[in-house]
Design an enzyme around this catalytic site. Sequence first.
Site, PDB file in Angstrom:
ATOM      1  N   LYS A   1      51.182  25.112 -63.098  1.00 34.44           N
ATOM      2  CA  LYS A   1      51.275  23.769 -63.692  1.00 34.44           C
ATOM      3  C   LYS A   1      50.160  22.948 -63.060  1.00 34.44           C
ATOM      4  O   LYS A   1      50.309  22.421 -61.966  1.00 34.44           O
ATOM      5  CB  LYS A   1      52.652  23.204 -63.364  1.00 34.44           C
TER       6      LYS A   1
ATOM      7  N   GLU B   1      51.812  21.417 -49.518  1.00 38.07           N
ATOM      8  CA  GLU B   1      50.600  20.927 -48.840  1.00 38.07           C
ATOM      9  C   GLU B   1      50.330  19.533 -49.373  1.00 38.07           C
ATOM     10  O   GLU B   1      50.134  19.359 -50.577  1.00 38.07           O
ATOM     11  CB  GLU B   1      49.405  21.845 -49.113  1.00 38.07           C
TER      12      GLU B   1
ATOM     13  N   CYS C   1      42.082  15.953 -49.059  1.00 43.84           N
ATOM     14  CA  CYS C   1      43.226  15.829 -48.139  1.00 43.84           C
ATOM     15  C   CYS C   1      42.754  15.880 -46.695  1.00 43.84           C
ATOM     16  O   CYS C   1      43.455  15.440 -45.796  1.00 43.84           O
ATOM     17  CB  CYS C   1      44.237  16.924 -48.415  1.00 43.84           C
TER      18      CYS C   1
ATOM     19  N   GLU D   1      47.861   7.155 -46.681  1.00 43.69           N
ATOM     20  CA  GLU D   1      46.735   7.861 -47.284  1.00 43.69           C
ATOM     21  C   GLU D   1      46.170   7.025 -48.431  1.00 43.69           C
ATOM     22  O   GLU D   1      46.911   6.617 -49.323  1.00 43.69           O
ATOM     23  CB  GLU D   1      47.175   9.225 -47.824  1.00 43.69           C
TER      24      GLU D   1
HETATM   25  P1  NAD Z   1      50.477  14.275 -57.281  1.00 37.73           P
HETATM   26  O1  NAD Z   1      51.569  14.491 -56.302  1.00 37.73           O
HETATM   27  O2  NAD Z   1      50.481  13.043 -58.085  1.00 37.73           O
HETATM   28  O3  NAD Z   1      50.451  15.476 -58.347  1.00 37.73           O
HETATM   29  C1  NAD Z   1      50.328  16.820 -57.925  1.00 37.73           C
HETATM   30  C2  NAD Z   1      50.934  17.720 -59.007  1.00 37.73           C
HETATM   31  O4  NAD Z   1      52.343  17.494 -59.054  1.00 37.73           O
HETATM   32  C3  NAD Z   1      50.401  17.438 -60.410  1.00 37.73           C
HETATM   33  O5  NAD Z   1      50.263  18.650 -61.109  1.00 37.73           O
HETATM   34  C4  NAD Z   1      51.511  16.597 -61.015  1.00 37.73           C
HETATM   35  O6  NAD Z   1      51.574  16.633 -62.419  1.00 37.73           O
HETATM   36  C5  NAD Z   1      52.737  17.252 -60.399  1.00 37.73           C
HETATM   37  N1  NAD Z   1      53.937  16.396 -60.411  1.00 37.73           N
HETATM   38  C6  NAD Z   1      54.003  15.054 -60.462  1.00 37.73           C
HETATM   39  N2  NAD Z   1      55.295  14.645 -60.466  1.00 37.73           N
HETATM   40  C7  NAD Z   1      56.045  15.777 -60.400  1.00 37.73           C
HETATM   41  C8  NAD Z   1      57.452  16.020 -60.362  1.00 37.73           C
HETATM   42  N3  NAD Z   1      58.339  15.025 -60.397  1.00 37.73           N
HETATM   43  N4  NAD Z   1      57.885  17.305 -60.276  1.00 37.73           N
HETATM   44  C9  NAD Z   1      57.015  18.328 -60.223  1.00 37.73           C
HETATM   45  N5  NAD Z   1      55.664  18.152 -60.271  1.00 37.73           N
HETATM   46  C10 NAD Z   1      55.190  16.892 -60.357  1.00 37.73           C
HETATM   47  O7  NAD Z   1      49.112  14.439 -56.468  1.00 37.73           O
HETATM   48  P2  NAD Z   1      47.620  14.231 -57.019  1.00 37.73           P
HETATM   49  O8  NAD Z   1      47.361  12.765 -57.188  1.00 37.73           O
HETATM   50  O9  NAD Z   1      47.378  15.146 -58.165  1.00 37.73           O
HETATM   51  O10 NAD Z   1      46.749  14.789 -55.801  1.00 37.73           O
HETATM   52  C11 NAD Z   1      46.370  14.015 -54.706  1.00 37.73           C
HETATM   53  C12 NAD Z   1      47.205  14.382 -53.496  1.00 37.73           C
HETATM   54  O11 NAD Z   1      47.066  15.776 -53.228  1.00 37.73           O
HETATM   55  C13 NAD Z   1      46.766  13.674 -52.236  1.00 37.73           C
HETATM   56  O12 NAD Z   1      47.884  13.196 -51.555  1.00 37.73           O
HETATM   57  C14 NAD Z   1      46.087  14.781 -51.427  1.00 37.73           C
HETATM   58  O13 NAD Z   1      46.096  14.570 -50.039  1.00 37.73           O
HETATM   59  C15 NAD Z   1      46.873  15.970 -51.834  1.00 37.73           C
HETATM   60  N6  NAD Z   1      46.144  17.211 -51.565  1.00 37.73           N
HETATM   61  C16 NAD Z   1      46.530  17.967 -50.496  1.00 37.73           C
HETATM   62  C17 NAD Z   1      45.853  19.144 -50.192  1.00 37.73           C
HETATM   63  C18 NAD Z   1      46.306  20.001 -49.034  1.00 37.73           C
HETATM   64  O14 NAD Z   1      45.974  21.167 -49.011  1.00 37.73           O
HETATM   65  N7  NAD Z   1      47.051  19.457 -48.083  1.00 37.73           N
HETATM   66  C19 NAD Z   1      44.777  19.550 -50.985  1.00 37.73           C
HETATM   67  C20 NAD Z   1      44.405  18.756 -52.061  1.00 37.73           C
HETATM   68  C21 NAD Z   1      45.099  17.576 -52.346  1.00 37.73           C
END
Ligand code: NAD
Length: 479
Positions: free
Chosen positions: A173, A248, A282, A381
Amino acid sequence: MSNLGSNLINGQWLKHGQSFTSINPSDTTDCIGIYNAASKEDCLLAIKSARDAFDKWSNSSLEERKKILDGIGDELIDRSAEIGELIAREEGKPIAEGIGEVYRSGQFFQYFGAEVLRQMGELATSTRPNVNVEVTREPLGVIGVITPWNFPIAVAAWKIAPALAFGNCVVLKPSEIVPASAIAFADIVHRSGLPKGVFNCVQGPGSIAGETLTESKDIDAISFTGSVKTGNLIAQKAIKNMTRVQLEMGSKNALVILNDADIDTAVNCAINGAFFGTGQKCTASSRLIVEAGIHDEFVERMITATKALIVGDALEKTTQIGPVVDLRQFEQNTKYIKSAQKDGAKMVTGDETLKVNNDGFYMRPTLFTETNNQMEINREEVFGPIACVIKVNNYEEALTISNDSDFGLSSGIITQSLKRATHFKRHSASGCVMVNLPTAGTDYHVPFGGRKASSYGPREQGTYAKEFYTIVKTTYVSS
Ligand code: NAD
């Protein structure tokens, strides 16, 4: 690729479903395409297809698996220029970073293509006479992979390569912000020779596809990368079904700069860690913790270097900093800038009006000085091109402040002192520690992950990936 459809289920591309668009953040008049969101029923079908394919794939030969993973890796590498350009257009990272991301994604598959062959178990002598004990690893089942937009292909690759290598089936997804990049990736995996149903991709908002995966009793494990807020929600839902989870999430990474630092290394690492990728990593260095003796020179050099950064269209070869990903992120960054100013932080770069030819979400990299670790901007963040300098009196204070965070993904220290570097490596409360390197930028053959609110569950990548993607069996054999 436009005739592929958005959702790949049981080896078929589906073209129905509620439509959504993908917009180029460098030029909002450029619509990359119109895509279809998977419905709940589509997602359930994808999960069922993966379940039905599990028996065959989990019993496939090691050589078949290796050949398929190698093939995916090779195609990603061969097409890194073309797909890297698509990532740049859709996500807004400069084209060289987009190409690098696709190339690295290929390396993940090649690494796990080789890892397929490392099927090492353990043998133990039992406490009982004439009994031997075998400890082996088996595939887990169906893995739900939920990914963010900031590394549209790399995050999917570092999860899906080990999942497939160890004999699991996958429902991906991807983020709804990067559907075109997800299709380009899914197309390569789909054509790799995998039996139908082993790999599926369902697109659209988290509230439908994400929640359906998270709430399904037919999913054995969820590997998620994204925000802390979503990660928390997923964990709470998954635990109801005793689904294995790996999360993560975000961070608030600190780069410590000591008086004895080489100033060029300090400025290069801070600029790279804080602003490259538009700060949307991140592992970005959002807190620059600087010892008093080097503070003024460091700030002066940072102002010059930050102002020299070329902000522009991600597809222009000269661009160093692309736009932020969308309007929501742009507004969130602006909100944090206002909050920092209200708390008394001094903005030393970033206040110029940014004129770029295109209509996009451009933001000048922003540096704050005179900040402290209690300000909202240093606790939460931000995920944008914004960094804060925190001045400290000595190394001990720097270490304390570096560790004073709800997060703990990556940290760094710039120093010429082996003693300080060694102490920092041991006492920094983060999953990755960098010495005289930017906080961002990791290798693909070693574990990656954080501590505290940044991560939950076993580490990703390298040989450590097997902890999540396999299940251990202990067998007793009487002779
Ligand atoms: P997000 O949490 O908004 O979305 C991530 C994914 O989760 C998307 O595919 C989204 O559609 C899905 N999602 C959203 N609501 C959901 C729900 N209720 N149930 C299941 N899935 C759901 O994050 P984002 O804005 O896409 O990404 C940015 C974040 O990702 C930042 O916080 C960043 O630090 C983090 N990140 C972490 C790493 C790591 O390895 N630690 C790497 C890259 C990004």
